[in-house]
Design an enzyme around this catalytic site. Structure first.
Site, PDB file in Angstrom:
ATOM      1  N   ASP A 393      53.414-127.455 -18.337  1.00  0.00           N
ATOM      2  CA  ASP A 393      54.643-126.900 -18.016  1.00  0.00           C
ATOM      3  C   ASP A 393      55.696-126.755 -19.122  1.00  0.00           C
ATOM      4  O   ASP A 393      55.318-127.037 -20.263  1.00  0.00           O
ATOM      5  CB  ASP A 393      55.003-128.406 -17.233  1.00  0.00           C
ATOM      6  CG  ASP A 393      56.225-128.046 -16.045  1.00  0.00           C
ATOM      7  OD1 ASP A 393      56.814-126.761 -16.169  1.00  0.00           O
ATOM      8  OD2 ASP A 393      56.207-128.761 -15.151  1.00  0.00           O
ATOM      9  N   GLU A 396      57.976-122.760 -22.319  1.00  0.00           N
ATOM     10  CA  GLU A 396      58.914-121.612 -22.883  1.00  0.00           C
ATOM     11  C   GLU A 396      59.259-122.102 -24.446  1.00  0.00           C
ATOM     12  O   GLU A 396      59.328-121.117 -25.133  1.00  0.00           O
ATOM     13  CB  GLU A 396      60.238-121.571 -22.202  1.00  0.00           C
ATOM     14  CG  GLU A 396      60.221-121.111 -20.715  1.00  0.00           C
ATOM     15  CD  GLU A 396      59.952-122.342 -19.985  1.00  0.00           C
ATOM     16  OE1 GLU A 396      60.614-123.343 -19.808  1.00  0.00           O
ATOM     17  OE2 GLU A 396      58.648-122.498 -19.467  1.00  0.00           O
ATOM     18  N   ASP A 466      60.266-122.580 -11.262  1.00  0.00           N
ATOM     19  CA  ASP A 466      60.784-123.614 -10.061  1.00  0.00           C
ATOM     20  C   ASP A 466      61.723-122.659  -9.074  1.00  0.00           C
ATOM     21  O   ASP A 466      62.893-122.748  -9.322  1.00  0.00           O
ATOM     22  CB  ASP A 466      61.592-124.750 -10.548  1.00  0.00           C
ATOM     23  CG  ASP A 466      60.783-125.739 -11.436  1.00  0.00           C
ATOM     24  OD1 ASP A 466      59.467-125.509 -11.273  1.00  0.00           O
ATOM     25  OD2 ASP A 466      60.941-126.334 -12.163  1.00  0.00           O
TER      26      ASP A 466
END
Length: 797
Positions: A393, A396, A466
């Protein structure tokens, strides 16, 4: 200006040679040439006859750059040189490069002189600046696109666009947006802009611009696909790395939510699916299995008292013939052993990330020693348990502090500002490479929400982050996925139903409005590389939507079952991705470049070579003006959608077998349990048995459906399903050819072998015929049974 073709250049060099003083302005070398103007140095390097690197930098400031993206070294092959009227040319057998001797402007042409791409005159700009005290530049390069030329790619940007002509796109990694600086032209070439800083792409009347915040040079690659989109993708993968093959079981259905709070709950979901007879292969354990104290954030260990026996949990999941994925992050809480070791070696960044506390910090994945430390704790705490897959997750990484101060963090490769977009590439690469070193028996599978050029080589499956649970968001998933695919990254999926319901559905999975959205999203997901239910607040397990016999349950179960029947087709297509630089999610311009109606069509796509997919992206059966007023679903009238059938092919309705001509728009009825699917005429489609998990019935007959109306073929691929022996040649293929005029299907000799391969097998061959109702059909559809022993056999239909 007229140029001689490359075959004539060497013979005429003596006639065209410039005076000696002028000739000294450029030097030939085995990979290309170097040219120097009054202020600029331009290097042309051929990596293959179809891949050309252009490197530009201010005269006297050679950068010595080492690419994070490109793996292949220059290997030009024979080159031919020439010059005429102030222009130098270097050419391979397929690509010509022309450079203006005065300005350094570069143009590209195909072998016979057809223009591909040209830089704008004076299009390269270098603006001096300081970065952490080091002299560098802001770098810009402008190109001239042809009138009407469509351009695609650039990663995943959820703005609804497929064609980026006339658009601006900020290439900066963040949740929901994936920056991949690959511009894919409908003319059959692409530009890979090899820069890792925040970059603005803009196309307008002045040209198409890449404008990067930091760079010591202009550095890009021209990928000549020789007129085809598949050629472009093949050149990109050749340059940046091929995509490894995923385990076959990853193609089954995945269940997840935010989050399962105990090992009993996690295992219980798998047990419930098995009891219901609904297929399932993957279960996901989201965050906080390490505990809810953020000081232990991402401890890579099961400290949460709800998980007292993690080894027992993994073993139970495996005993139920399922596999488990677990959430891991690039950040650590201050009381974790990883944090303490990384901090002691100055390998942590100083910016605020999720979960919004200064005591959680992101590690410097640009440092190979830091990647070693990361894997050490991951291996000790989780991989040793037999964990099957990683959910990486926030790669970035997701930053919450002001971006200008975040960028001043120093990495092993300079400022974060300089390399920020490449963080997901190096972070996933560290896990992939380390697992490969530890085990060849278990293929790497990484789910991650960010990506960069070259990341396909790290066995990553990207998801769209998300996203909100809304119909307009569902519609935008399609062009977002296709754009990433056109940029060369083949594996993508999204949270079925969207991650954030945002209070829109107070009854959750019992709310008819959410049930309709979720059902349609799941139908779309069945025709993406990964079919995975996930979300926040509202549970997503199929039994939350009702019992068998209710419309929501039955419609979902139908597409999960269809997904499993498609496994032979899916796995063979995944092999094509690995072995032939293939593409599964195919924007329609890839297959129908001559049809102008599909140039900017982001509502439909091809799934592999056979399926035309048209997801339903608007509510049809639940219309609720007020979220607080429950409205039952009304199926009194069957609704429908328009489907465009591209010109250049004939089509067959998958559900009915009804043939349709291409080049027309048809109205297709869409009851809640049906998504429009059309099969290209000539397709040979292998279908597997009904099963509860991948591999349950590997010995069962395969159904081979033939869609008449054109010649066609398909290559069935098989191997051991979850190790790397295929890289050593342990696999088998069966080529199936359909001759439409002769009405004959030929199963060719099997090529290859692998341990456990079935020496003989049964195929049930069906000619799809609307008159006899053999669209998707029942199991008792008219069929010819063929006993196949690996030797060629012909079947008349």
């Amino acid at each position: 200006m007229r140029f001689l073709p490359p075959t004539a250049l060497l013979a005429t060099l003596g006639l065209l040679a410039a005076p000696r003083a002028q000739a000294q302005q450029y030097q030939k070398n085995p990979a290309g040439l170097t040219l120097t103007t009054d202020s600029l140095t331009v290097e042309i390097q051929f990596y293959t006859p179809e891949i050309v690197r252009v490197l530009k930098f201010p005269k006297g400031h050679e950068p010595g750059k080492k690419s994070l993206v490109v793996l292949q070294p220059p290997a030009a092959g024979p080159l031919k040189y020439g010059e005429q009227r102030g222009t130098v040319q270097v050419a391979s057998a397929s690509t010509q490069v022309r450079i203006n001797r005065q300005t350094g402007q570069v143009s590209f042409l195909a072998a016979k002189g057809q223009p591909l791409l040209s830089e704008q005159a004076g299009g390269a700009r270098f603006t001096p600046k300081k970065d952490l005290g080091t002299a560098t530049y802001r770098v810009r390069q402008r190109f001239q696109l042809a009138p009407g030329e469509a351009v695609y790619g650039l990663g995943q940007h959820q703005n609804g666009h497929l064609n980026y002509r006339g658009q601006q796109v900020l290439l900066k990694q963040k949740s929901l947006d994936i920056a991949v600086p690959v511009l894919h032209s409908g003319k059959g070439y692409a530009v890979l802009w090899d820069n890792y800083s925040t970059t603005q792409f803009a196309d307008n009347a002045a040209g198409a611009l890449f404008d990067s915040e930091i760079g010591d040079c202009v550095d890009y690659y021209l990928l000549n696909g020789q007129g085809t989109a598949d050629g472009v993708v093949a050149r990109y993968r050749q340059l940046t790395g091929q995509a490894p093959l995923f385990p076959r079981w990853t193609l089954g259905f995945w269940q997840s939510k935010e989050r399962y709070r105990s090992q009993n709950e996690t295992v219980g979901v798998v047990e419930k699916y098995r009891a219901l007879g609904v297929p399932l292969d993957g279960i996901v354990q989201d965050w906080q299995y390490w505990g809810e104290d953020n000081d232990f954030w991402n401890d890579m260990a099961f400290n949460n008292p709800g998980f007292p026996d993690p080894q027992g949990m993994v073993d139970k999941v495996h005993a139920l013939h399922a596999h488990q994925m677990i959430s891991i992050w690039p950040s650590f809480g201050r009381k974790t052993k990883a944090y303490q070791e990384l901090a002691s070696k100055d390998m942590l960044f100083d910016f605020i990330t999720w979960p919004r506390t200064p005591h959680v910090k992101v590690y410097d994945a640009f440092d190979p020693a830091a990647r070693d430390i990361y894997w050490k704790y991951l291996n000790q705490g989780i991989f040793r348990l037999g964990m099957d897959a990683w959910w990486m997750d926030a790669t970035e990484p997701d930053q919450l502090a002001p971006f200008d101060t975040d960028d001043d963090n120093e990495t092993a490769l300079g400022s974060f500002r300089r390399v920020r977009n490449a963080y997901p590439l190096v972070a996933t690469g560290g896990v992939y490479q380390h697992q490969r070193q530890v085990s060849e028996a278990k293929r790497v599978f990484i789910l991650t929400r960010s990506a960069f050029a070259g990341q396909q080589r790290n066995a990553t499956m990207v998801w769209s982050s998300d996203v909100d649970s809304r119909w307009d968001v569902l519609a935008k998933q399609i062009p977002a996925a296709l754009s990433l695919s056109l940029a060369g990254l083949p594996h993508w999926n999204s949270d079925i139903g969207g991650f954030f319901p945002n209070g829109e559905y107070p009854k959750g999975a019992k709310d008819p409005a959410f049930q309709e959205l979720f059902t349609r999203w799941q139908q779309f997901a069945a025709f993406t590389p990964m079919m995975r239910a996930h979300g926040e607040a509202t549970p997503r397990e199929i039994y939350q939507f009702g019992e068998r016999g209710s419309w929501a349950f039955d419609a979902q179960a139908k597409f999960i079952d269809l997904r499993y029947r498609l496994l032979p087709y899916l796995y063979s297509n995944m092999w094509a991705v690995t072995s032939r630089a293939g593409t599964v999610l195919r924007a329609l311009p890839m297959d129908f470049p001559q049809d102008p109606k599909v140039t900017d069509m982001g509502s439909e796509y091809m799934f592999g070579p056979a399926f035309l997919v048209r997801p339903v992206t608007e509510a049809q059966y639940v219309n609720r003006p007020d979220k607080n007023v429950p409205v039952p679903a009304s199926f009194a009238q069957t609704k429908g959608v328009d489907v465009y059938l591209p010109a250049g092919a004939k089509w067959v309705d998958f559900w009915t077998g009804q043939p349709q001509a291409g080049g027309q728009t048809v109205q297709r009825e869409t009851p809640i349990d049906l998504m429009p699917l059309y099969v290209r005429a000539g397709s040979v489609l292998p279908l597997g048995p009904h099963q509860q998990y991948t591999g349950e019935k590997d010995g069962a007959p395969l159904e081979i459906r033939v869609y008449p109306g054109a010649d066609g073929e398909f290559t069935l691929y098989e191997d051991e399903n979850d190790n790397y022996n295929y890289e050593k040649g342990a696999y088998a293929t069966i080529r199936m050819r359909w001759n439409d005029r002769a009405r004959q299907l030929t199963l060719e000799n099997r090529a290859g072998t692998f341990p456990g391969m079935q020496a003989s097998r049964t195929f049930r061959v069906i000619l799809v015929d609307a008159q006899h109702g053999t669209g998707v059909g029942a199991d008792d559809a008219p069929a010819k049974e063929v006993a196949y022993t690996g030797k060629q056999v012909a079947v008349k239909l």
